[in-house]
Design a protein around this motif. Structure first.
Motif, mmCIF file in Angstrom:
data_model
loop_
_atom_site.group_PDB
_atom_site.id
_atom_site.type_symbol
_atom_site.label_atom_id
_atom_site.label_comp_id
_atom_site.label_asym_id
_atom_site.label_seq_id
_atom_site.Cartn_x
_atom_site.Cartn_y
_atom_site.Cartn_z
ATOM 1 N N PHE A 1 -5.421 -0.658 8.653
ATOM 2 C CA PHE A 1 -5.025 -0.990 7.290
ATOM 3 C C PHE A 1 -5.988 -0.401 6.263
ATOM 4 N N ARG A 2 -7.244 -0.275 6.633
ATOM 5 C CA ARG A 2 -8.158 0.421 5.725
ATOM 6 C C ARG A 2 -7.756 1.884 5.595
ATOM 7 N N GLY A 3 -7.223 2.420 6.693
ATOM 8 C CA GLY A 3 -6.726 3.793 6.640
ATOM 9 C C GLY A 3 -5.544 3.956 5.715
ATOM 10 N N MET A 4 -4.818 2.872 5.471
ATOM 11 C CA MET A 4 -3.701 2.902 4.523
ATOM 12 C C MET A 4 -4.168 2.773 3.075
ATOM 13 N N GLY A 5 -5.470 2.485 2.921
ATOM 14 C CA GLY A 5 -5.984 2.282 1.570
ATOM 15 C C GLY A 5 -6.128 0.823 1.182
ATOM 16 N N VAL A 6 -5.876 -0.078 2.130
ATOM 17 C CA VAL A 6 -6.001 -1.514 1.859
ATOM 18 C C VAL A 6 -7.465 -1.920 1.999
ATOM 19 N N GLU A 7 -7.972 -2.722 1.070
ATOM 20 C CA GLU A 7 -9.306 -3.294 1.229
ATOM 21 C C GLU A 7 -9.172 -4.561 2.062
ATOM 22 N N VAL A 8 -9.691 -4.518 3.280
ATOM 23 C CA VAL A 8 -9.615 -5.648 4.193
ATOM 24 C C VAL A 8 -10.907 -6.440 4.108
ATOM 25 N N ILE A 9 -10.783 -7.722 3.820
ATOM 26 C CA ILE A 9 -11.939 -8.597 3.690
ATOM 27 C C ILE A 9 -11.809 -9.688 4.741
ATOM 28 N N GLU A 10 -12.710 -9.709 5.697
ATOM 29 C CA GLU A 10 -12.641 -10.657 6.805
ATOM 30 C C GLU A 10 -13.478 -11.882 6.472
ATOM 31 N N ALA A 11 -12.864 -12.787 5.731
ATOM 32 C CA ALA A 11 -13.527 -14.011 5.281
ATOM 33 C C ALA A 11 -12.466 -14.976 4.783
ATOM 34 N N ALA A 12 -12.867 -16.215 4.538
ATOM 35 C CA ALA A 12 -11.949 -17.218 3.998
ATOM 36 C C ALA A 12 -11.804 -17.034 2.494
ATOM 37 N N ALA A 13 -10.632 -17.379 1.981
ATOM 38 C CA ALA A 13 -10.365 -17.254 0.543
ATOM 39 C C ALA A 13 -9.880 -18.586 -0.011
ATOM 40 N N HIS A 14 -10.162 -18.822 -1.269
ATOM 41 C CA HIS A 14 -9.591 -19.978 -1.954
ATOM 42 C C HIS A 14 -9.401 -19.642 -3.422
ATOM 43 N N PHE A 15 -8.444 -20.287 -4.035
ATOM 44 C CA PHE A 15 -8.136 -20.031 -5.438
ATOM 45 C C PHE A 15 -9.176 -20.686 -6.344
ATOM 46 N N VAL A 16 -9.519 -19.972 -7.405
ATOM 47 C CA VAL A 16 -10.409 -20.526 -8.431
ATOM 48 C C VAL A 16 -9.716 -20.562 -9.782
ATOM 49 N N ALA B 1 0.829 -1.202 0.000
ATOM 50 C CA ALA B 1 0.000 0.000 0.000
ATOM 51 C C ALA B 1 0.864 1.253 0.000
ATOM 52 N N GLY B 2 1.965 1.194 0.746
ATOM 53 C CA GLY B 2 2.860 2.348 0.788
ATOM 54 C C GLY B 2 3.487 2.661 -0.550
ATOM 55 N N LEU B 3 3.606 1.647 -1.405
ATOM 56 C CA LEU B 3 4.155 1.850 -2.752
ATOM 57 C C LEU B 3 3.097 2.290 -3.755
ATOM 58 N N GLY B 4 1.893 2.520 -3.268
ATOM 59 C CA GLY B 4 0.835 3.047 -4.126
ATOM 60 C C GLY B 4 0.071 2.003 -4.906
ATOM 61 N N LEU B 5 0.183 0.731 -4.523
ATOM 62 C CA LEU B 5 -0.506 -0.336 -5.236
ATOM 63 C C LEU B 5 -1.895 -0.555 -4.665
ATOM 64 N N LYS B 6 -2.758 -1.130 -5.472
ATOM 65 C CA LYS B 6 -4.108 -1.464 -5.032
ATOM 66 C C LYS B 6 -4.048 -2.839 -4.374
ATOM 67 N N ALA C 1 -4.778 -6.588 23.786
ATOM 68 C CA ALA C 1 -5.626 -5.440 23.446
ATOM 69 C C ALA C 1 -4.802 -4.187 23.167
ATOM 70 N N ARG C 2 -3.698 -4.024 23.895
ATOM 71 C CA ARG C 2 -2.888 -2.818 23.690
ATOM 72 C C ARG C 2 -2.123 -2.851 22.363
ATOM 73 N N ILE C 3 -1.795 -4.040 21.906
ATOM 74 C CA ILE C 3 -1.051 -4.163 20.649
ATOM 75 C C ILE C 3 -1.983 -4.255 19.448
ATOM 76 N N ALA C 4 -3.203 -4.743 19.663
ATOM 77 C CA ALA C 4 -4.138 -5.015 18.569
ATOM 78 C C ALA C 4 -4.386 -3.845 17.623
ATOM 79 N N PRO C 5 -4.469 -2.602 18.092
ATOM 80 C CA PRO C 5 -4.721 -1.509 17.135
ATOM 81 C C PRO C 5 -3.688 -1.410 16.015
ATOM 82 N N ASN C 6 -2.441 -1.823 16.291
ATOM 83 C CA ASN C 6 -1.414 -1.773 15.245
ATOM 84 C C ASN C 6 -1.709 -2.742 14.109
ATOM 85 N N ASP C 7 -2.461 -3.814 14.420
ATOM 86 C CA ASP C 7 -2.767 -4.845 13.432
ATOM 87 C C ASP C 7 -4.223 -4.808 12.984
#
Length: 484
Positions: free
Chosen positions: A102-117, A23-28, A91-97
């Motif tokens: 990460f959404r604030g960095m521009g990352v789309e965070v999806i909280e779900a399982a993924a698999h390759f198709v 994200a810092g390098l400007g990628l989607k 709890a004190r460390i969790a905000p960093n992760d």
């Protein structure tokens, strides 16, 4: 056009590092996590285990205060308070992760399982996402052994251990590796009976036996019982009776002996989380140890995919389950995936590992046995006891040893340390090995006095002592003394 430049599967230490850099390098970037943000390290591993150890060390310090002339009553263990400390640390460390960060960095965070198709697409939360590059950072989980009777008894892993609302009466730990030893000492110091069963000939099998002896002795003093070279034939349910208020478990060893406890912790190793990813659909080669990659962490079968962290199995090196490896992997990946730099190769030559007991056992580079097995000639083995260190004496902690493995021309090949906070010394040794610095750099280093790190300097100095005090040097000094 692909939906994302980079898709990262797994929001543990490795995945978060890659997502942040991307994200810092400007990628989607899309970051997919089916469990808790922060992964195993934050929620079930490094953070809660070290928080529990800190509470245990505080209890031990209170018991041992008398040797400093401080009279204290025996510590009373408030298990609810200990749990609050552990969960509070998370709890004190969790905000960093967190997903929000990460959404604030521009990352789309999806909280779900993924698999390759497909080789260039995954499915997550009912969506099909295409990508230019994918990074698999799904991590590892505790191995559940194929042990007769295990399906009929309750058992714990590092993912459930920290949820216990009451302390174990007698914790049986299968496995004498770092996780097993750390949790053995933590629970013993918090008032639990603990038995460690290790199928191999000795605990901490990867570490230098000379250093392991000191760690074993420390844990025995804390009340930990060891059964080494003992294989479990089966486990059985232990029903409560007039002598045992709690139901529990019995480990039946191959020699017929029976060890009864209230809780069973499985700590026999870790395995990559491959299930559910459908790597075949992605054209991604994998084996029992993880996703097969080259030394640049790129999949050997799908050039769009990289693997980092515990799930990566680089050819010629193999996997390593260390959180601090995430940063190294991220650096390799950036050079390999984004900048296409040639000759980008991963090396574990200076990778440190630490068993966070009290004292800690740290190792960087080769042990003595590994160096001899690798055929290194002209080895020098340098030792300096912690008992000869002034800081250790003042703190009443004289146990331990610094052991350096030195090759030809004074090159440091490996270093092992058994000492309080030994992990804090590992960085210096890692720098020396990685940058191929001569041992004279350590021997000549000016360190603050008094510090435990001086033991490393004194050990290094022993390499040059024979030359300094040689007959030739003495004759030279005798001649030079006549000069004005």
């Amino acid at each position: 056009m692909p939906d994302f430049d980079v898709v990262v599967i797994g929001a543990g230490a490795a995945g978060l590092s890659v997502a942040s850099i991307s994200a810092g390098l400007g990628l989607k970037v899309a970051l997919v996590e089916r469990g808790r943000m922060g992964g195993d390290c934050l929620n079930y591993g490094c953070v809660p285990s070290k928080a529990l150890l800190a509470a245990a060390h505080a209890a031990a310090a209170a018991r041992e205060a008398g040797r400093f002339g401080i009279r204290l009553p025996a510590p009373e263990i408030d298990w609810a308070g200990v749990r609050a400390h552990v969960q509070g640390s998370i709890a004190r460390i969790a905000p960093n992760d967190s997903a929000a960060r990460f959404r604030g960095m521009g990352v789309e965070v999806i909280e779900a399982a993924a698999h390759f198709v497909a080789p260039d697409a995954i499915e997550v939360a009912g969506r099909t996402l295409t990508f230019r590059r994918a990074v698999i950072a799904a991590g590892s989980s505790a191995i559940v052994p194929d042990l007769p009777g295990l399906d009929g008894v309750p058992w714990l892993t590092n993912e459930t251990l920290f949820d216990l609302e009451e302390p174990p009466g007698h914790l049986i730990i299968l496995g004498g590796g770092p996780i097993g030893l750390e949790m053995a000492q933590a629970h013993a110091r918090l008032g639990c009976l603990v038995t460690v069963i290790e199928a191999g000939p000795r605990i901490a099998a990867k570490e230098d036996p000379e250093l392991v002896e000191g760690l074993r002795a420390a844990l025995v003093r804390d009340g930990v019982e060891f059964r080494e070279g003992a294989k479990v034939a089966r486990v059985e349910q232990l029903e409560p009776d007039s002598l045992a208020a709690q139901a529990g478990v019995v480990a039946v060893l191959e020699d017929g002996s029976r060890i009864a406890g209230t809780h069973l912790l499985l700590a026999v190793g870790r395995a990559p989380r491959l299930a559910g990813l459908d790597l075949v659909a992605g054209g991604i080669e994998a084996g029992p140890r993880g996703i097969v990659t080259g030394p640049d962490l790129r999949s050997v079968s799908n050039r769009r995919v990289w693997a980092v962290g515990d799930i990566a199995d680089p050819k010629g090196l193999g996997p390593r389950a260390f959180t601090h490896l995430a940063g190294q992997h991220a650096g390799i990946l950036v050079r390999s995936m984004f900048f296409r730099l040639p000759f980008t190769r991963l090396s574990y030559a200076a990778l440190p590992r630490v068993t966070y007991g009290d004292p800690e056992l740290a190792q960087v580079g080769l042990t003595e046995a590994e160096a001899r097995a690798a055929g290194h000639e002209g080895l020098s083995i340098l030792r300096w006891p912690v008992a000869e260190n002034d800081r250790a004496v003042t703190e009443g902690r004289p146990e331990g040893l610094v052991k350096l493995v030195v090759g030809k021309r004074g090159r440091l090949l490996g270093a092992g340390v058994l000492a309080p906070h030994a992990g804090e010394m590992a960085g210096v040794f890692g720098l020396m090995i990685d940058r191929r610095l001569p041992l004279s750099a350590l021997a000549g280093l000016v360190l603050p006095y008094p510090t435990l790190a001086e033991t490393a300097k004194r050990a290094a100095g022993d390499y040059y002592a024979p030359k300094l005090l040689s007959p030739f040097t003495k004759r030279l000094v005798d001649l030079l003394k006549h000069l004005p």
